[in-house]
Enzyme design. Structure first.
Site, short mmCIF file in Angstrom:
data_model
loop_
_atom_site.label_atom_id
_atom_site.label_comp_id
_atom_site.label_asym_id
_atom_site.label_seq_id
_atom_site.Cartn_x
_atom_site.Cartn_y
_atom_site.Cartn_z
NE ARG B 256 -3.62 -3.88 7.52
CZ ARG B 256 -4.17 -3.06 6.60
NH1 ARG B 256 -5.12 -3.50 5.79
NH2 ARG B 256 -3.77 -1.81 6.49
CG HIS B 260 -3.23 -5.59 2.17
ND1 HIS B 260 -4.13 -6.59 2.51
CD2 HIS B 260 -2.86 -5.84 0.89
CE1 HIS B 260 -4.30 -7.39 1.46
NE2 HIS B 260 -3.55 -6.96 0.48
CE1 TYR B 269 -3.73 2.04 3.35
CE2 TYR B 269 -5.07 1.65 5.31
CZ TYR B 269 -4.12 1.22 4.39
OH TYR B 269 -3.58 -0.02 4.50
#
Lengths: 336, 365
Positions: B256, B260, B269
């Site tokens: 990805r 998100h 993160y």
């Protein structure tokens, strides 16, 4: 016209629905070979085949989720949840998917599921086998909620529920499964609306509203009250969502006094919705605040204690006395 | 980071753009020349649409957008393997698959703009409305496949979901049912390494593909950034299902590259080196290198592709900003298929409430 048990009436209704529409498929645990733990689906697998009466692996969420997929493909699934207390793993699929897909797809996808749930107590069962979860579903828009109280209604309304293009939660009072009643199999199904309550016993003094297993208890209470000169009108709700306010209002305008009884806990239960709505609609006709005679706000208790929790004839009559302003167990308390 | 290369990963196109032989090569032996160019065009256009939608969100024209950046090969490769009458049940990120199914661009963004609860008509493109409840769609796909089998048809249901979804009970229950009923369903898992901020190592202590055999479902891992391999393994799985061989599980190992959703900030993160690492495995670059080596990336082709991408982006933007505002009482539509007396009363009362503002000198009851 024939006499048959409540359970057999549902079985016969299921059979008729399956004969009528080849897209009707049953899915649930133990419904096939065994015919269901209450025998409600007895012999249906033998007659219609394992492809239409499906024994599902032990997973309620999957029973509902795969039914959603079948509905996407144009089938009309009838899911059995083995006992009321086991519906919760399926809650997400019911509330997030079944209830919402028609809305979410702006009407392109229909969810004509029927979800059959044996519910309620009074059978001395182990925990999680005597629940009354109907309020959660009544609160969920997109679902219709039905609870039948007698074999004739069971026979006709299970067929109506299956034929309905909306998803229907069909609550069956399990302690009545063995009770016999007259069933006319040729009855006109159209006269069994999924939105109408029925006045079981007409009366003038008090409107007593019940559904499921407590309809019989309410009728017994009305007969007992008659001996004291009190005329109680007993209404079987039959449809919990939507509630039939036309019938309820007509009754309360006549009597001015409303008692609602259900096994489910008091707080946030159906009685609260009926009481609030009738108060809004019929305030100037009411002679007394509505009275609710319900289970307590406790988890369903063990078998030896359930009789305290379940409204019985005497507790209902105590509520009738209260709404009439007669002496009752709470006289002197909280304005009673 | 779990192994993204090596022994058990089906690969037919290396990150360097070399087409390699392998047992799965047979399944895409027909993909050369114009077909290779077609897949390249698909991925370029889909990436452009995705980037345009992301830009529209940043400009306040969309409330939210879940980018598929980096996952183009997994979605185009598998999406282009499907037959028209197959049925897709996806998450909210499969706009690349929706593109393959023929979804209208405006329908792709309708729900993200907040104008309607969904976009496309599921029955027009044989793709369910996107699913936001993680993993729920795997049960729907399995049920649809069970019904397909009842119909005696040979179409297949395909469930798309991510690595995070495989922790959900529904996904595991779906595999139980799919195996027990030998349902013609393909479980296509895009392991893009992240479920918002949670790495796949939190969801799985082994390769995700290792779970399915435990349920009795044949399973494999594929390089999710290799459009040829993704197509090949999907074709195999589809044929297995069509021939009565039951379900299959495919773990497409991809990344990805974006957040998100546009509401997420992966810098909080993720190690930035990781992204650089994966850029070297970009799905579009590697196919571009292959095309170039085969003389298929000539000027007029790339011009055409870029023009198509620009046109798609333009149509998406135009469709988005010109979407009509919903009607005042639209909120009440389609809750039920028929009238529901309590709801109808609420609609009526709200309608009167709205009308009361129009009454001159303030509303009266």
């Amino acid at each position: 016209m024939s006499t048959m048990t409540f359970g057999r009436a549902i079985n016969t209704g299921l059979r008729k629905a399956m004969e009528h529409d080849s897209k009707v498929v049953l899915i649930g645990e133990d419904i096939g070979k065994l015919g269901g733990v209450f025998r409600i689906t007895d012999e249906l697998q033998k007659d219609f085949g394992a492809h239409r009466v499906i024994d599902a692996p032990l997973a309620e969420s999957a029973i509902l989720g795969t039914a959603v997929g079948m509905a996407y493909r144009g089938y009309r699934p009838v899911c059995e949840i083995q006992f009321d207390g086991f519906i919760y793993p399926a809650f997400n699929q019911i509330v997030s998917q079944v209830a919402k897909l028609h809305y979410r797809t702006q009407g392109r996808v229909k969810m004509p599921l029927t979800i059959r749930v044996p519910f309620g107590g009074g059978i001395g069962a182990a925990e999680h086998h005597s629940e009354s979860p109907e309020a959660y579903f009544m609160h969920t828009s997109g679902l219709r909620v039905i609870s039948v109280s007698n074999p004739q209604d069971a026979f006709a309304m299970i067929q109506q529920a299956i034929a309905c293009d909306d998803p229907v939660l069909f609550f069956e009072p399990k302690r009545r499964y063995h009770v016999k009643g007259e069933v006319d199999e040729e009855v006109d199904l159209g006269s069994f609306s999924l939105e109408q309550a029925r006045v079981e016993i007409p009366g003038e003094d008090v409107t007593l509203v019940a559904y499921g297993a407590l309809v019989q208890v309410a009728k017994d209470a009305a007969l007992a009250a008659r001996e004291e000169g009190i005329s109680v009108e007993v209404i079987d709700l039959r449809s919990l969502s939507p509630l039939d306010f036309a019938t309820l209002e007509a009754s309360v305008r006549k009597t001015g006094r409303l008692v609602i009884t259900h096994e489910a806990a008091m707080t946030g239960g159906l009685g609260a919705e009926v009481a609030a709505s009738i108060t809004e609609r019929c305030f100037y006709h009411l002679e007394h605040a509505p009275v609710r005679v319900t289970g307590f706000d406790i988890p369903y208790p063990p078998a030896k204690m359930e009789h305290h929790h379940l409204p019985d004839l005497d507790r209902i009559l105590d509520g009738v006395d209260r709404v009439l302003g007669r002496t009752n167990s709470l006289s002197g308390l909280e304005g009673n | 980071m779990r192994s993204v290369s090596g022994e058990n990963l089906v690969q037919l196109l290396t990150p360097e753009g070399t087409r390699v032989a392998g047992p799965y090569g047979e399944w895409v032996a027909d993909i050369d020349g114009a077909r290779l160019q077609g897949l390249y065009e698909d991925m370029v256009v889909v990436r452009r649409i995705d980037q345009e939608a992301t830009a529209l969100q940043r400009q306040g024209e969309l409330a939210l957008w879940p980018p598929l950046l980096g996952q183009e090969a997994a979605q185009i490769g598998s999406g282009r393997a499907l037959r028209k009458d197959d049925f897709v049940f996806s998450s909210y990120r499969e706009n690349g698959v929706a593109y393959c199914r023929g979804a209208d661009y405006t329908d792709m963004i309708r729900v993200w703009r907040g104008n309607a609860p969904s976009g496309w008509d599921p029955y027009e493109i044989n793709m369910a409305t996107p699913q936001v409840i993680i993993g729920a769609q795997t049960l729907h796909a399995t049920g649809y496949a069970m019904a397909t089998k009842l119909d005696g048809a040979d179409s297949v249901a395909v469930a798309y979901f991510g690595d995070g979804a495989t922790s959900q009970g529904d996904v595991n229950e779906a595999m139980v049912f799919a195996a027990s009923f030998q349902a013609p369903v393909v479980f296509f898992c895009q392991n893009n390494q992240w479920a918002i901020s949670e790495p796949v190592t939190l969801q799985a202590q082994r390769d995700i593909a290792d779970r399915a055999p435990g349920f009795g479902i044949p399973s494999l891992r594929v390089d999710g950034n290799d459009v040829l391999a993704c197509m090949a393994v999907t074709r195999e799985a589809l044929e297995r299902a069509r021939n009565g061989g039951g379900p299959s599980f495919i773990e497409a190992v991809t990344y990805r590259m974006g957040p998100h959703t546009t509401a997420d900030d992966p810098t909080r993160y993720r190690d930035p080196n990781e992204l650089e690492d994966w850029k070297r495995r970009d799905p579009i670059d590697r196919l571009g290198k292959l095309l170039e080596a085969e003389g298929l990336l000539a000027g007029d082709f790339t011009d055409r592709v870029n023009a198509k991408a620009d046109e798609a982006a333009g149509q998406l933007r135009q469709g988005c900003v010109t979407l009509p505002e919903p009607g005042e009482l639209d909120v009440f539509n389609n809750v039920y298929t028929t009238q529901h007396s309590v709801l109808e009363r609420q609609r009526d009362h709200y309608s009167r409430y709205l009308a009361s503002f129009e009454a001159a000198g303030g509303g009266t009851q």
